[in-house]
Design an enzyme around this catalytic site. Structure first.
Site, mmCIF file in Angstrom:
data_model
loop_
_atom_site.group_PDB
_atom_site.id
_atom_site.type_symbol
_atom_site.label_atom_id
_atom_site.label_comp_id
_atom_site.label_asym_id
_atom_site.label_seq_id
_atom_site.Cartn_x
_atom_site.Cartn_y
_atom_site.Cartn_z
ATOM 1 N N HIS A 1 0.414 -1.250 0.221
ATOM 2 C CA HIS A 1 0.466 0.307 -0.279
ATOM 3 C C HIS A 1 1.063 1.267 0.230
ATOM 4 C CE1 HIS A 1 -3.008 -3.073 1.807
ATOM 5 N NE2 HIS A 1 -3.888 -2.153 1.257
ATOM 6 N N CYS B 1 -10.652 2.753 7.835
ATOM 7 C CA CYS B 1 -10.113 3.043 6.474
ATOM 8 C C CYS B 1 -11.822 3.429 6.473
ATOM 9 C CB CYS B 1 -10.319 1.763 4.930
ATOM 10 S SG CYS B 1 -10.892 0.580 4.838
ATOM 11 N N CYS B 2 -13.176 2.919 6.426
ATOM 12 C CA CYS B 2 -14.164 3.352 5.616
ATOM 13 C C CYS B 2 -14.376 4.818 6.469
ATOM 14 C CB CYS B 2 -15.389 2.500 6.349
ATOM 15 S SG CYS B 2 -15.088 0.776 5.180
ATOM 16 N N CYS C 1 -16.520 1.485 2.035
ATOM 17 C CA CYS C 1 -15.251 2.475 1.034
ATOM 18 C C CYS C 1 -15.975 1.433 -0.217
ATOM 19 C CB CYS C 1 -14.052 1.660 1.529
ATOM 20 S SG CYS C 1 -13.567 2.427 2.528
ATOM 21 N N HIS D 1 -11.046 -7.467 -5.999
ATOM 22 C CA HIS D 1 -11.476 -6.985 -4.328
ATOM 23 C C HIS D 1 -12.119 -5.413 -5.013
ATOM 24 C CE1 HIS D 1 -10.228 -4.036 -1.601
ATOM 25 N NE2 HIS D 1 -10.488 -4.882 -0.065
ATOM 26 N N GLU E 1 -13.087 -9.184 0.128
ATOM 27 C CA GLU E 1 -14.480 -8.484 0.430
ATOM 28 C C GLU E 1 -14.209 -7.726 -1.268
ATOM 29 O OE1 GLU E 1 -12.317 -5.623 3.989
ATOM 30 O OE2 GLU E 1 -11.119 -5.850 2.471
ATOM 31 N N GLU F 1 -18.990 -3.134 1.304
ATOM 32 C CA GLU F 1 -17.684 -2.472 1.962
ATOM 33 C C GLU F 1 -18.218 -0.696 1.467
ATOM 34 O OE1 GLU F 1 -13.419 -1.415 3.078
ATOM 35 O OE2 GLU F 1 -13.650 -2.885 1.410
ATOM 36 N N ASP G 1 1.402 -0.976 -7.953
ATOM 37 C CA ASP G 1 0.827 -0.795 -6.436
ATOM 38 C C ASP G 1 -0.667 -2.183 -5.991
ATOM 39 O OD1 ASP G 1 -0.747 -0.608 -3.544
ATOM 40 O OD2 ASP G 1 0.876 0.626 -3.595
ATOM 41 N N GLY G 2 -0.588 -2.734 -5.787
ATOM 42 C CA GLY G 2 -1.346 -3.897 -5.572
ATOM 43 C C GLY G 2 -2.597 -2.690 -4.856
ATOM 44 N N HIS G 3 -2.960 -2.576 -4.624
ATOM 45 C CA HIS G 3 -4.362 -1.389 -4.233
ATOM 46 C C HIS G 3 -4.128 0.379 -4.657
ATOM 47 C CE1 HIS G 3 -7.798 0.427 -2.406
ATOM 48 N NE2 HIS G 3 -8.013 -0.608 -1.058
#
Length: 664
Positions: free
Chosen positions: A158, A409-410, A336, A266, A318, A334, A206-208
Site C-alpha cells: 500500500h 479505512c471506512c 469504501c 477486491h 472483500e 464495503e 501498487d496492489g491497491h
C-alpha cells in the site's frame, strides 16, 4: 504546487476537476458554489462537521496513526530506538487514515471556514514534514518496521496507495487555501514516485489502486505533465502480471484494463482503478479507456450491484462475486466500495453527460452509502448487509455499527465524501450554456456560465416528497438552459414554470431541459412520482428468488424488528403482492429522527415443526411450502434502509418472501 497560493479558480473547485483542455463534457462546481441547507444530506453534512470529524481526529491519536508518523520522524532524525518496530500500531497502511482525515478536514474548512480545523491541518503538516525523508519517501511502516523492504512488497504494501491519499489531501488543501506543509510533502513524494517508477524504470505497480486518480488530480492542480504520464503508465501496465502474490484476479492484474469485461477481485481496488482510468481518459483523450470502463460499468449495474447500490458480495477478499451472486445476508458491500462507486460514476458523468450515472450515484448515496453512519454520526458500518438475523455473528462483521475499526479505512473515507456532497449536486455544460442539476437537495447553487453568472435556490422535502422547486436568483441577460435530471425510478415526471405546465420531456441523456432568458424570481417546479414500488429480483439471483422488496423515491426500504407488532418476527414475514403500501410520515421516530415509513400488507408464516429448535428434525419437507404453512394477516412496517440499526440491534431484512397465499 509547492508553496504557491491557490488561485481563486482553484479555490472554487472540488475533488475531481478536469482541466479546461480535457475531454469532459460537464464541468463540476466548487464546494462553495453549492450549499446544502436541509434534507438528510444537509443534516448529515452538519453532523459530519459537529460529531464525525472531531471523532476521527481523536481516534487518530488513540489508535496510534499519529504516533506511527512520530516514529517515522524519529527515524529521519536518527533517533529511532531499538524497540521502535514493536511500538508501531495498526496495519501497514495506517498513514492513509491520517490523509483521508486531512482531506475531510480541508474540504469541511473550505466549505465553512474554521480555525480549529485548519490548526489540525497545520499541525499534521508539520509532523509530515518531519517524517518525510530527504528523497521524498514517506511511509511510517516501511521507515520504522521494514526499511529493507521498501517497494519490495507492492502487492500488499500500500505504499503508493498511501501516497495517493496524501496527494488527494494536498489537492484539497491547495483548492481551499492554506496548509503549505502538506502540499510540499505531497509534491515531494509525487516527484519521488515519478523518479522511481517513471525515470528509473522500476516496473512495479501498487496492489491497491488509488495513486492513479490522485496523480491525475495533482497534474490538474500543478500542470506538471509527469504526474499524468505516471498515472497513464500505471493504468496501462495493470493486467500484465507485474504484481506477485495474493492472486491476479484479486489485484485486477489478470487482464489488461482494455480487455476486461467484468469486475473481479477486491471491490474497492477495482473501482478506485476505474476512477483513475476515467481520469486518465479525461486528460489524454484515449477513447479506448472510456469504452472499456463504460463496458464494465454496464456489466456491474446489470449483474453485480445490490438494490442498495452496494457492490462486493463476498466476505472472502472483500470481493465481487459471480454475475447475479448477490446474497442479502452474506453481502459484504464495503462502505469504501460504495464511495469508490460514486467516485467512478461521477467521473463517467463528467465524461459523457449521461444521467444514468447520476441515477446510480443517487441509489448508492441514499442507500448503500447513507446506511454506513449512525444518526448521531459517531458509529459506522464497514460491512452493509441487506439482511441480519437475530443470532448473527461473524468475526469480520460485528453486525452493529462500530465507533472505529482496527482497519479504519471506512470512517475517514465517509467523512471526506460527506464534506464534499455539494460537489456531486450540479455541473455546467459549457457548449450548451447549461446548468445541470443531478441531485435534489435544499440549498443554493451558483455557477459561472459562458453567458454569465447564474444562481438558483432549491426548495424541497426530498427524498420524503417528490416536489422540487427551483427559484432563479441570478441570471445573465441572454438565454441559458436549466437542465434537471428525470430519475429513472419516477414513472411520471412533470415540470412547470411559474405554475404553467410545460410539454418538456426527458432527453436521451435523462434530463429535462428548459432554455430561455431567465429572470430573477421565476420558479421551476419538478414533480416526481413517489408511489411506493414493489420490486422483484432477476430470476438468476438465486439467493433472493421468490422474494420482493419495497422502494419509494430513491429509497430502498427494510423491515426491522423494532417496528413490528408484538410477537411478530421479521424472519416469519411474507409480503402479500397486489396491494399498495400505505405511506406514513413520521416527524420524529425515536432513535431515527425524521422519516417516512411504509405499512405493508403481509402475513406471518407459521410452518410445521420441521427444523424448529424443539423438533430435532431437519428443516426440510416433501410437501410444497404453499401446502404446509399457515398464515396470519398482519401489517409489516418498513423504514428506509439507511436508517436501520439505530435502535434495538435485532433482525432486519430488505427482501421479503412473497406469500403463496393469504390467510383464509
Amino acid at each position: 504546487m509547492g508553496n504557491a497560493r491557490p488561485t481563486p479558480s482553484e479555490q472554487a473547485c472540488g475533488p475531481a476537476v478536469p482541466t479546461p483542455s480535457g475531454r469532459a463534457v460537464h464541468r463540476p462546481l466548487g464546494i462553495r458554489d453549492v450549499a446544502l441547507t436541509g434534507g438528510p444530506l444537509g443534516r448529515w453534512q452538519q453532523v459530519n462537521r459537529d460529531a464525525s470529524i472531531p471523532l476521527g481526529i481523536k481516534q487518530l491519536g488513540e489508535a496510534g496513526n499519529l504516533d506511527n508518523l512520530r516514529l517515522a520522524a524519529q527515524s529521519v532524525a536518527g533517533e529511532l530506538g531499538e524497540d521502535a518496530a514493536a511500538a508501531f500500531r495498526g496495519p501497514r497502511f495506517s498513514d492513509s487514515d491520517v490523509y483521508k482525515q486531512l482531506e475531510a478536514v480541508a474540504w469541511e474548512a473550505g466549505r465553512a471556514p474554521d480555525d480549529d480545523l485548519m490548526d489540525f491541518v497545520r499541525q499534521a503538516g508539520e509532523l509530515l514534514l518531519a517524517a518525510q525523508r530527504a528523497d521524498g519517501y514517506l511511509n511510517s511502516y516501511y521507515q520504522v518496521v521494514a526499511p529493507e523492504k521498501e517497494y519490495a512488497e507492492l502487492a500488499h504494501s500500500h505504499e503508493m496507495y498511501c501516497a495517493g491519499h496524501l496527494i488527494q489531501a494536498a489537492v484539497a488543501i491547495a483548492r481551499v487555501g492554506g496548509g503549505e506543509q502538506v502540499r510540499t510533502v505531497a509534491t515531494r513524494f509525487a516527484d519521488h514516485l515519478v523518479k522511481v517508477f517513471l525515470h528509473d524504470g522500476n516496473p512495479g505497480i501498487d496492489g491497491h489502486p488509488e495513486i492513479e486518480t490522485a496523480l491525475v488530480e495533482l497534474h490538474r492542480v500543478t500542470g506538471e505533465r509527469s504526474y499524468l504520464t505516471l498515472a497513464e503508465k500505471l493504468v496501462n501496465e495493470r493486467g500484465k502480471g507485474l504484481i506477485s502474490g495474493r492472486g491476479r484476479r484479486y489485484l485486477q492484474d489478470h487482464l489488461p484494463v482494455r480487455e476486461a469485461d467484468t469486475h473481479v477481485g477486491h471491490a474497492v481496488r477495482a473501482l478506485y482503478l476505474e476512477a483513475g482510468i476515467v481520469d486518465v481518459y479525461l486528460e489524454t483523450g484515449d477513447e479506448s479507456l472510456l469504452e472499456c470502463s463504460v463496458r464494465r460499468w454496464n456489466d456491474m449495474v446489470a449483474a453485480k450491484t445490490y438494490l442498495t447500490g452496494g457492490v462486493g458480495s463476498r466476505h472472502a477478499q472483500e470481493a465481487f462475486g459471480d454475475r447475479y451472486e448477490l446474497p442479502p445476508d452474506r453481502a459484504y458491500t464495503e462502505t469504501c466500495a460504495a464511495i469508490a462507486s460514486i467516485h467512478w460514476s461521477w467521473r463517467l458523468l463528467l465524461a459523457t453527460g449521461e444521467g444514468r450515472y447520476a441515477d446510480l450515484i443517487e441509489r448508492t448515496l441514499y442507500n448503500g452509502f447513507a446506511a454506513s453512519t449512525s444518526t448521531d454520526g459517531t458509529r459506522f458500518f464497514y460491512v452493509n448487509p441487506l439482511q441480519r438475523r437475530h443470532d448473527h455473528f461473524e468475526g469480520d462483521d460485528p453486525g452493529r455499527r462500530n465507533e472505529w475499526f482496527s482497519c479504519a479505512c471506512c470512517p475517514p473515507n465517509i467523512m471526506r465524501l460527506v464534506a464534499t456532497l455539494g460537489h456531486y449536486v450540479a455541473s455546467v455544460s459549457e457548449p450548451a450554456d447549461a446548468l445541470f442539476v443531478h441531485q435534489f437537495v435544499p440549498g443554493t447553487i451558483r455557477a459561472e456560465l459562458p453567458s454569465g453568472a447564474a444562481g438558483v435556490s432549491v426548495a424541497t422535502d426530498f427524498p420524503w416528497a417528490g416536489t422540487v422547486s427551483f427559484t432563479i436568483d441570478q441570471a445573465p441577460g441572454s438565454e441559458w438552459t436549466l437542465a434537471v435530471r428525470a430519475p429513472v425510478w419516477s414513472t411520471a415526471v412533470s415540470i412547470a414554470v411559474d405554475g404553467q405546465p410545460t410539454d418538456v420531456a426527458p432527453d436521451e441523456s435523462g434530463y429535462l431541459r428548459l432554455r430561455r432568458a431567465w429572470k430573477p424570481g421565476e420558479q421551476v417546479t419538478l414533480e416526481l412520482d413517489m408511489t411506493p414500488r414493489i420490486v422483484y429480483p432477476h430470476h438468476r439471483m438465486d439467493a433472493v428468488r421468490g422474494t420482493a422488496a419495497v422502494e419509494r423515491g430513491p429509497l430502498v426500504y427494510c423491515v426491522e424488528q423494532a417496528d413490528q407488532p408484538a410477537g411478530v418476527d421479521v424472519d416469519d414475514l411474507a409480503l402479500v403482492p397486489g396491494t399498495e403500501p400505505q405511506v406514513v410520515d413520521v416527524d420524529d421516530l425515536a432513535g431515527v429522527g425524521r422519516t417516512v415509513t411504509l405499512h405493508l400488507n403481509a402475513v406471518v408464516v407459521a410452518p410445521p415443526g420441521n427444523g424448529s429448535p424443539d423438533s430435532a428434525t431437519p428443516p426440510y419437507s416433501t410437501t410444497p411450502p404453499e401446502e404446509q404453512v399457515t398464515t396470519t394477516p398482519t401489517t409489516a412496517v418498513a423504514i428506509p434502509y439507511f436508517q436501520w440499526d439505530n435502535r434495538d440491534g435485532a433482525a432486519m431484512r430488505v427482501w421479503l418472501p412473497v406469500a403463496h397465499r393469504s390467510a383464509p
